[in-house]
Design a protein around this motif. Sequence first.
Motif, PDB file in Angstrom:
ATOM      1  N   TYR B  34       0.901  -1.119   0.035  1.00 24.38           N
ATOM      2  CA  TYR B  34      -0.587   0.186  -0.042  1.00 24.38           C
ATOM      3  C   TYR B  34       0.955   1.624  -0.316  1.00 24.38           C
ATOM      4  O   TYR B  34       2.311   1.224   0.795  1.00 24.38           O
ATOM      5  CB  TYR B  34      -1.255  -0.147   1.313  1.00 24.38           C
ATOM      6  CG  TYR B  34      -1.422  -1.062   1.875  1.00 24.38           C
ATOM      7  CD1 TYR B  34      -0.929  -1.813   2.947  1.00 24.38           C
ATOM      8  CD2 TYR B  34      -2.983  -1.121   1.093  1.00 24.38           C
ATOM      9  CE1 TYR B  34      -1.442  -3.556   3.057  1.00 24.38           C
ATOM     10  CE2 TYR B  34      -3.545  -2.746   1.354  1.00 24.38           C
ATOM     11  CZ  TYR B  34      -2.922  -3.822   2.356  1.00 24.38           C
ATOM     12  OH  TYR B  34      -3.744  -4.884   2.436  1.00 24.38           O
ATOM     13  N   TYR B  36      -0.187   5.143   1.316  1.00 27.10           N
ATOM     14  CA  TYR B  36      -1.015   6.156   1.973  1.00 27.10           C
ATOM     15  C   TYR B  36      -0.035   7.231   2.030  1.00 27.10           C
ATOM     16  O   TYR B  36       0.945   7.506   1.948  1.00 27.10           O
ATOM     17  CB  TYR B  36      -1.129   5.602   3.309  1.00 27.10           C
ATOM     18  CG  TYR B  36      -2.227   4.540   4.021  1.00 27.10           C
ATOM     19  CD1 TYR B  36      -1.871   3.658   3.322  1.00 27.10           C
ATOM     20  CD2 TYR B  36      -2.816   5.148   3.786  1.00 27.10           C
ATOM     21  CE1 TYR B  36      -2.131   2.509   4.213  1.00 27.10           C
ATOM     22  CE2 TYR B  36      -4.526   3.738   4.341  1.00 27.10           C
ATOM     23  CZ  TYR B  36      -3.337   2.583   4.012  1.00 27.10           C
ATOM     24  OH  TYR B  36      -4.802   1.883   4.538  1.00 27.10           O
ATOM     25  N   GLN B  38      -0.122  11.282   3.848  1.00 26.33           N
ATOM     26  CA  GLN B  38      -1.183  12.099   4.952  1.00 26.33           C
ATOM     27  C   GLN B  38      -0.337  13.515   5.540  1.00 26.33           C
ATOM     28  O   GLN B  38       0.860  13.721   5.362  1.00 26.33           O
ATOM     29  CB  GLN B  38      -0.222  11.932   6.242  1.00 26.33           C
ATOM     30  CG  GLN B  38      -1.008  12.226   7.672  1.00 26.33           C
ATOM     31  CD  GLN B  38      -0.260  11.830   8.667  1.00 26.33           C
ATOM     32  OE1 GLN B  38       0.789  10.780   9.099  1.00 26.33           O
ATOM     33  NE2 GLN B  38      -1.138  11.361   9.827  1.00 26.33           N
ATOM     34  N   ARG B  42      -3.691  15.987   9.006  1.00 23.42           N
ATOM     35  CA  ARG B  42      -4.328  15.247   9.290  1.00 23.42           C
ATOM     36  C   ARG B  42      -4.785  13.419   8.831  1.00 23.42           C
ATOM     37  O   ARG B  42      -3.442  13.054   9.317  1.00 23.42           O
ATOM     38  CB  ARG B  42      -5.065  15.496   7.088  1.00 23.42           C
ATOM     39  CG  ARG B  42      -5.082  16.492   6.928  1.00 23.42           C
ATOM     40  CD  ARG B  42      -6.725  17.566   6.983  1.00 23.42           C
ATOM     41  NE  ARG B  42      -6.984  16.552   6.198  1.00 23.42           N
ATOM     42  CZ  ARG B  42      -7.431  17.233   5.677  1.00 23.42           C
ATOM     43  NH1 ARG B  42      -7.214  18.309   4.552  1.00 23.42           N
ATOM     44  NH2 ARG B  42      -8.712  16.008   4.750  1.00 23.42           N
ATOM     45  N   GLY B  43      -5.544  13.109   9.162  1.00 25.63           N
ATOM     46  CA  GLY B  43      -5.503  11.586   8.837  1.00 25.63           C
ATOM     47  C   GLY B  43      -4.669  10.969   7.221  1.00 25.63           C
ATOM     48  O   GLY B  43      -4.427  11.898   6.308  1.00 25.63           O
ATOM     49  N   LEU B  44      -5.093   9.067   7.506  1.00 28.30           N
ATOM     50  CA  LEU B  44      -4.249   8.509   6.553  1.00 28.30           C
ATOM     51  C   LEU B  44      -5.264   8.664   4.925  1.00 28.30           C
ATOM     52  O   LEU B  44      -6.470   7.995   5.363  1.00 28.30           O
ATOM     53  CB  LEU B  44      -3.618   7.243   6.367  1.00 28.30           C
ATOM     54  CG  LEU B  44      -2.342   7.711   7.219  1.00 28.30           C
ATOM     55  CD1 LEU B  44      -2.035   7.938   8.950  1.00 28.30           C
ATOM     56  CD2 LEU B  44      -1.515   5.597   7.235  1.00 28.30           C
ATOM     57  N   LEU B  46      -5.416   6.435   1.453  1.00 23.24           N
ATOM     58  CA  LEU B  46      -4.910   5.484   1.083  1.00 23.24           C
ATOM     59  C   LEU B  46      -5.357   5.674  -0.797  1.00 23.24           C
ATOM     60  O   LEU B  46      -6.072   6.070  -1.137  1.00 23.24           O
ATOM     61  CB  LEU B  46      -6.198   4.132   1.006  1.00 23.24           C
ATOM     62  CG  LEU B  46      -5.387   3.046   0.311  1.00 23.24           C
ATOM     63  CD1 LEU B  46      -4.331   2.257   0.191  1.00 23.24           C
ATOM     64  CD2 LEU B  46      -6.440   2.292   0.208  1.00 23.24           C
ATOM     65  N   GLU B  59      -6.959   4.704  -5.576  1.00 19.43           N
ATOM     66  CA  GLU B  59      -8.676   5.003  -4.729  1.00 19.43           C
ATOM     67  C   GLU B  59      -8.330   6.463  -4.541  1.00 19.43           C
ATOM     68  O   GLU B  59      -9.627   6.067  -4.837  1.00 19.43           O
ATOM     69  CB  GLU B  59      -7.622   4.527  -3.714  1.00 19.43           C
ATOM     70  CG  GLU B  59      -7.759   3.247  -3.076  1.00 19.43           C
ATOM     71  CD  GLU B  59      -8.999   2.941  -3.405  1.00 19.43           C
ATOM     72  OE1 GLU B  59      -9.765   2.967  -2.913  1.00 19.43           O
ATOM     73  OE2 GLU B  59      -8.630   1.617  -3.570  1.00 19.43           O
ATOM     74  N   PHE B  88       3.698  13.699   3.892  1.00 18.43           N
ATOM     75  CA  PHE B  88       3.766  12.329   4.161  1.00 18.43           C
ATOM     76  C   PHE B  88       4.045  11.219   3.709  1.00 18.43           C
ATOM     77  O   PHE B  88       2.390  11.071   3.751  1.00 18.43           O
ATOM     78  CB  PHE B  88       3.528  12.402   5.862  1.00 18.43           C
ATOM     79  CG  PHE B  88       5.179  11.204   6.885  1.00 18.43           C
ATOM     80  CD1 PHE B  88       4.013  10.651   7.915  1.00 18.43           C
ATOM     81  CD2 PHE B  88       6.260  11.495   6.539  1.00 18.43           C
ATOM     82  CE1 PHE B  88       4.597   9.675   8.355  1.00 18.43           C
ATOM     83  CE2 PHE B  88       6.488  10.319   7.587  1.00 18.43           C
ATOM     84  CZ  PHE B  88       6.242   9.538   8.059  1.00 18.43           C
ATOM     85  N   LEU B  90       3.726   7.041   3.478  1.00 22.94           N
ATOM     86  CA  LEU B  90       3.275   5.540   3.618  1.00 22.94           C
ATOM     87  C   LEU B  90       3.325   4.848   3.280  1.00 22.94           C
ATOM     88  O   LEU B  90       2.556   5.068   3.139  1.00 22.94           O
ATOM     89  CB  LEU B  90       2.944   5.919   5.152  1.00 22.94           C
ATOM     90  CG  LEU B  90       2.953   6.460   6.282  1.00 22.94           C
ATOM     91  CD1 LEU B  90       1.853   7.187   7.583  1.00 22.94           C
ATOM     92  CD2 LEU B  90       4.123   6.300   7.178  1.00 22.94           C
ATOM     93  N   PHE B 107       3.487  -0.864   8.455  1.00 30.44           N
ATOM     94  CA  PHE B 107       3.812   0.290   8.014  1.00 30.44           C
ATOM     95  C   PHE B 107       5.150   0.859   8.092  1.00 30.44           C
ATOM     96  O   PHE B 107       6.069   0.745   8.921  1.00 30.44           O
ATOM     97  CB  PHE B 107       2.734   2.234   9.023  1.00 30.44           C
ATOM     98  CG  PHE B 107       1.918   2.089   8.609  1.00 30.44           C
ATOM     99  CD1 PHE B 107       1.143   1.195   8.829  1.00 30.44           C
ATOM    100  CD2 PHE B 107       1.899   2.332   7.273  1.00 30.44           C
ATOM    101  CE1 PHE B 107      -0.141   1.069   8.797  1.00 30.44           C
ATOM    102  CE2 PHE B 107       0.184   2.943   6.723  1.00 30.44           C
ATOM    103  CZ  PHE B 107      -0.865   2.340   7.722  1.00 30.44           C
ATOM    104  N   TRP B 112       9.135  12.254   4.194  1.00 32.20           N
ATOM    105  CA  TRP B 112       8.554  13.769   4.347  1.00 32.20           C
ATOM    106  C   TRP B 112       8.618  14.312   2.788  1.00 32.20           C
ATOM    107  O   TRP B 112       9.778  14.676   2.750  1.00 32.20           O
ATOM    108  CB  TRP B 112       9.045  13.928   4.939  1.00 32.20           C
ATOM    109  CG  TRP B 112       8.563  14.202   6.698  1.00 32.20           C
ATOM    110  CD1 TRP B 112       9.197  12.931   7.769  1.00 32.20           C
ATOM    111  CD2 TRP B 112       7.482  14.484   7.976  1.00 32.20           C
ATOM    112  NE1 TRP B 112       8.997  12.488   8.756  1.00 32.20           N
ATOM    113  CE2 TRP B 112       7.639  14.134   8.829  1.00 32.20           C
ATOM    114  CE3 TRP B 112       6.776  15.304   7.417  1.00 32.20           C
ATOM    115  CZ2 TRP B 112       6.279  13.801   9.494  1.00 32.20           C
ATOM    116  CZ3 TRP B 112       5.692  15.322   8.619  1.00 32.20           C
ATOM    117  CH2 TRP B 112       5.641  14.875   9.480  1.00 32.20           C
TER     118      TRP B 112
END
Lengths: 116, 116
Positions: B34, B36, B38, B42-44, B46, B59, B88, B90, B107, B112
């Motif tokens: 995967y 991701y 961020q 904020r949240g992650l 996908l 996605e 960021f 991941l 993860f 960055w």
Amino acid sequence: AQKITQTQPGMFVQEKEAVTLDCTYDTSDPSYGLFWYKQPSSGEMIFLIYQGSYDQQNATEGRYSLNFQKARKSANLVISASQLGDSAMYFCAMREVNFGNEKLTFGTGTRLTIIP
Amino acid sequence: SQTIHQWPATLVQPVGSPLSLECTVEGTSNPNLYWYRQAAGRGLQLLFYSVGIGQISSEVPQNLSASRPQDRQFILSSKKLLLSDSGFYLCAWSSISFGISGNTIYFGEGSWLTVV
């Protein structure tokens, strides 16, 4: 509609107290998994605990426990005897697997600060 | 034991320049992989996931692309970066699902990216 909702953007808790981080989810799939991750300031995502939708008992991992209420679609994380090192962002996540397709959704997170 | 590494850890790139982030997993075979993103605070989100070599699912529409040239290698690329690509990134892996939602997602250390 949000798949994963974390309603607490930030929390301050006194050291050694217990803390509950809220998470509600929305899915129509019967089979799903719920995860909690911790993200310290360094940025790494650390897996904490997992709860499967068919699990009869609430998951526990050391000081972490997951209060799983399926009918309410909530999966709150409980941290007992909080420590200064618990200060971090905490993310709730849901994994749905349906006919080989996989959906992974994270909440927006809760920033937990432990006060000495 | 399984490990996941991604690099570079940090990079500053000008708008319009290309991007290549690489991720490798060791100690397992045929993992789900995967990417991701961020955004700050904020949240992650996908971006891509892959269940096998050459199999990529996207996605969200964006100017990023992903490739999986080898079983345990996952690459995130862009031909021309935008300012909004800053964030960021991941990489993550999990075991193949086969309908089981409980395989934990692990993860990498994160990258960055600052687009200037």
